[in-house]
Scaffold this motif. Structure first.
Motif, PDB file in Angstrom:
ATOM      1  N   LEU A 157      -5.556  -1.229 -12.090  1.00  0.00           N
ATOM      2  CA  LEU A 157      -4.900   0.110 -13.154  1.00  0.00           C
ATOM      3  C   LEU A 157      -3.579   0.881 -13.025  1.00  0.00           C
ATOM      4  O   LEU A 157      -2.647   0.858 -13.675  1.00  0.00           O
ATOM      5  CB  LEU A 157      -5.628   0.428 -14.124  1.00  0.00           C
ATOM      6  N   LEU A 158      -4.613   2.187 -12.272  1.00  0.00           N
ATOM      7  CA  LEU A 158      -3.292   3.142 -11.734  1.00  0.00           C
ATOM      8  C   LEU A 158      -2.295   2.495 -11.315  1.00  0.00           C
ATOM      9  O   LEU A 158      -1.304   3.239 -11.687  1.00  0.00           O
ATOM     10  CB  LEU A 158      -4.456   3.823 -11.758  1.00  0.00           C
ATOM     11  N   VAL A 159      -2.525   1.973 -10.051  1.00  0.00           N
ATOM     12  CA  VAL A 159      -1.187   1.686  -9.421  1.00  0.00           C
ATOM     13  C   VAL A 159      -0.792   0.702 -10.098  1.00  0.00           C
ATOM     14  O   VAL A 159       0.614   0.778  -9.783  1.00  0.00           O
ATOM     15  CB  VAL A 159      -2.195   0.839  -7.931  1.00  0.00           C
ATOM     16  N   LYS A 160      -0.923  -0.061 -10.309  1.00  0.00           N
ATOM     17  CA  LYS A 160      -0.123  -1.105 -10.948  1.00  0.00           C
ATOM     18  C   LYS A 160       0.737   0.006 -12.303  1.00  0.00           C
ATOM     19  O   LYS A 160       1.708  -0.425 -12.818  1.00  0.00           O
ATOM     20  CB  LYS A 160      -0.777  -2.336 -12.556  1.00  0.00           C
ATOM     21  N   MET A 161       0.353   1.013 -12.915  1.00  0.00           N
ATOM     22  CA  MET A 161       1.301   2.031 -13.706  1.00  0.00           C
ATOM     23  C   MET A 161       2.774   2.240 -13.542  1.00  0.00           C
ATOM     24  O   MET A 161       3.231   2.820 -13.913  1.00  0.00           O
ATOM     25  CB  MET A 161       0.073   3.096 -14.312  1.00  0.00           C
ATOM     26  N   LEU A 162       2.065   2.584 -12.344  1.00  0.00           N
ATOM     27  CA  LEU A 162       3.146   3.112 -11.333  1.00  0.00           C
ATOM     28  C   LEU A 162       4.813   1.984 -11.263  1.00  0.00           C
ATOM     29  O   LEU A 162       5.961   2.657 -10.971  1.00  0.00           O
ATOM     30  CB  LEU A 162       3.358   3.354  -9.170  1.00  0.00           C
ATOM     31  N   GLY A 163       4.560   1.140 -11.606  1.00  0.00           N
ATOM     32  CA  GLY A 163       5.156  -0.278 -12.277  1.00  0.00           C
ATOM     33  C   GLY A 163       5.594  -0.921 -10.780  1.00  0.00           C
ATOM     34  O   GLY A 163       5.611  -0.775  -9.414  1.00  0.00           O
ATOM     35  N   PRO A 164       6.833  -2.169 -10.598  1.00  0.00           N
ATOM     36  CA  PRO A 164       6.930  -2.510  -9.605  1.00  0.00           C
ATOM     37  C   PRO A 164       7.919  -2.068  -9.184  1.00  0.00           C
ATOM     38  O   PRO A 164       8.047  -3.303  -7.864  1.00  0.00           O
ATOM     39  CB  PRO A 164       7.924  -4.261 -10.714  1.00  0.00           C
ATOM     40  N   ASP A 165       8.385  -2.032  -9.214  1.00  0.00           N
ATOM     41  CA  ASP A 165       9.433  -0.885  -8.597  1.00  0.00           C
ATOM     42  C   ASP A 165       9.045  -0.025  -7.092  1.00  0.00           C
ATOM     43  O   ASP A 165       9.507   0.081  -6.560  1.00  0.00           O
ATOM     44  CB  ASP A 165      10.938   0.240  -9.529  1.00  0.00           C
ATOM     45  N   ARG A 166       7.754   0.426  -7.834  1.00  0.00           N
ATOM     46  CA  ARG A 166       7.264   1.002  -6.232  1.00  0.00           C
ATOM     47  C   ARG A 166       6.278   0.436  -5.871  1.00  0.00           C
ATOM     48  O   ARG A 166       6.229   0.942  -4.396  1.00  0.00           O
ATOM     49  CB  ARG A 166       6.868   2.558  -7.040  1.00  0.00           C
ATOM     50  N   VAL A 167       5.360  -0.529  -6.314  1.00  0.00           N
ATOM     51  CA  VAL A 167       3.964  -1.301  -6.202  1.00  0.00           C
ATOM     52  C   VAL A 167       4.137  -3.163  -6.588  1.00  0.00           C
ATOM     53  O   VAL A 167       4.187  -3.100  -6.864  1.00  0.00           O
ATOM     54  CB  VAL A 167       3.113  -0.919  -6.225  1.00  0.00           C
ATOM     55  N   SER A 168       4.008  -3.556  -5.157  1.00  0.00           N
ATOM     56  CA  SER A 168       3.992  -4.514  -5.534  1.00  0.00           C
ATOM     57  C   SER A 168       3.092  -5.352  -5.792  1.00  0.00           C
ATOM     58  O   SER A 168       1.637  -4.454  -5.622  1.00  0.00           O
ATOM     59  CB  SER A 168       4.571  -5.705  -4.470  1.00  0.00           C
ATOM     60  N   VAL A 169       1.655  -6.695  -5.947  1.00  0.00           N
ATOM     61  CA  VAL A 169       0.876  -7.201  -5.528  1.00  0.00           C
ATOM     62  C   VAL A 169       0.463  -7.428  -5.067  1.00  0.00           C
ATOM     63  O   VAL A 169      -1.104  -7.523  -5.175  1.00  0.00           O
ATOM     64  CB  VAL A 169       0.820  -8.724  -7.211  1.00  0.00           C
ATOM     65  N   ILE A 170       0.889  -7.190  -4.735  1.00  0.00           N
ATOM     66  CA  ILE A 170       0.192  -7.172  -2.688  1.00  0.00           C
ATOM     67  C   ILE A 170      -0.465  -5.663  -2.393  1.00  0.00           C
ATOM     68  O   ILE A 170      -1.514  -5.504  -2.176  1.00  0.00           O
ATOM     69  CB  ILE A 170       1.077  -7.482  -1.547  1.00  0.00           C
ATOM     70  N   GLY A 171       0.393  -4.624  -2.611  1.00  0.00           N
ATOM     71  CA  GLY A 171      -0.217  -3.670  -2.725  1.00  0.00           C
ATOM     72  C   GLY A 171      -1.046  -2.879  -3.723  1.00  0.00           C
ATOM     73  O   GLY A 171      -1.400  -2.425  -3.742  1.00  0.00           O
ATOM     74  N   ILE A 172      -1.312  -3.934  -5.095  1.00  0.00           N
ATOM     75  CA  ILE A 172      -1.902  -3.413  -5.956  1.00  0.00           C
ATOM     76  C   ILE A 172      -3.238  -4.465  -5.668  1.00  0.00           C
ATOM     77  O   ILE A 172      -4.373  -3.623  -5.366  1.00  0.00           O
ATOM     78  CB  ILE A 172      -1.676  -3.834  -7.224  1.00  0.00           C
ATOM     79  N   SER A 173      -2.500  -5.442  -4.965  1.00  0.00           N
ATOM     80  CA  SER A 173      -4.542  -5.817  -4.399  1.00  0.00           C
ATOM     81  C   SER A 173      -4.883  -4.801  -2.980  1.00  0.00           C
ATOM     82  O   SER A 173      -6.064  -5.203  -3.111  1.00  0.00           O
ATOM     83  CB  SER A 173      -4.172  -7.443  -4.005  1.00  0.00           C
ATOM     84  N   ALA A 174      -3.915  -4.615  -2.761  1.00  0.00           N
ATOM     85  CA  ALA A 174      -4.580  -4.267  -1.040  1.00  0.00           C
ATOM     86  C   ALA A 174      -6.041  -2.586  -1.476  1.00  0.00           C
ATOM     87  O   ALA A 174      -6.516  -2.239  -1.020  1.00  0.00           O
ATOM     88  CB  ALA A 174      -3.924  -3.667  -0.226  1.00  0.00           C
ATOM     89  N   THR A 175      -5.175  -2.050  -2.468  1.00  0.00           N
ATOM     90  CA  THR A 175      -5.622  -0.724  -3.345  1.00  0.00           C
ATOM     91  C   THR A 175      -7.204  -1.484  -3.464  1.00  0.00           C
ATOM     92  O   THR A 175      -8.502  -0.382  -3.671  1.00  0.00           O
ATOM     93  CB  THR A 175      -4.871  -0.186  -4.203  1.00  0.00           C
TER      94      THR A 175
END
Length: 181
Positions: free
Chosen positions: A96-114
């Motif tokens: 949730l925290l990483v998703k708050m960075l926004g789609p310009d900074r992190v993708s679904v794949i990055g959120i999942s890896a986190t």
């Protein structure tokens, strides 16, 4: 009960059921790498990611709790619940925290890896607490790599599914608009 509330409960129920089934099936699959005993792919996290992107936070958290409880009741123990809960909650809040960075900074794949990485951190923290030793954390580098790689794989699948969920939502809007005219 309102029709929207019923739809929301049905959607949560379907995702919980899918997550429980995926989790139980994954528990039956032996992990082929002796280097990381107990490691799993985390396929049930796919459902958590779908929930994070398609539901309000409160409902997605409710889904994670239900999935944990039901999976434990159907195929786990109290220690399974402790390890799973620590990993799932740390992973969920981290995503949730990483998703708050926004789609310009992190993708679904990055959120999942986190999520994959943090799930392992949560489980190792519980193991350290139970063992009363931080030596358990020496397992973190190996589990981190596996968690990140598994998170990337789950993220790719989630990205694909989310595109199709969007397509279904667009179809539903177009269909309802065409039936009203």
């Amino acid at each position: 009960m309102q029709p929207n509330k019923n739809r929301q409960l049905i959607y949560i129920s379907l995702l919980v059921a899918q997550g429980v089934i995926i989790g139980l099936l994954e528990n039956m699959i032996p992990f082929p790498f002796a280097i990381a005993p107990g490691a799993k792919l985390g396929l049930a996290n796919l459902i958590t990611i779908i929930a994070i992107f398609t539901m309000p936070k409160r409902e997605s958290f409710f889904l994670v709790c239900l999935r944990l409880i039901l999976t434990t009741l159907l195929g786990g123990t109290v220690s399974t619940l402790l390890y799973s809960a620590a990993g799932a909650f740390l992973s969920y809040f981290g995503m949730l925290l990483v998703k708050m960075l926004g789609p310009d900074r992190v993708s679904v794949i990055g959120i999942s890896a986190t999520g994959g990485f943090l799930h392992n951190v949560g489980q190792l923290l519980v193991a350290s607490f139970i063992a009363r030793s931080w030596a358990v954390m020496m397992y973190l580098p190996i589990l981190s790599m596996i968690g990140i790689l598994a998170g990337i794989a789950v993220g790719i699948a989630a990205n694909y599914l989310l595109e199709h969920v969007k397509t279904l939502e667009q179809f539903k809007k177009e269909y309802s608009a065409s039936t009203q005219t």
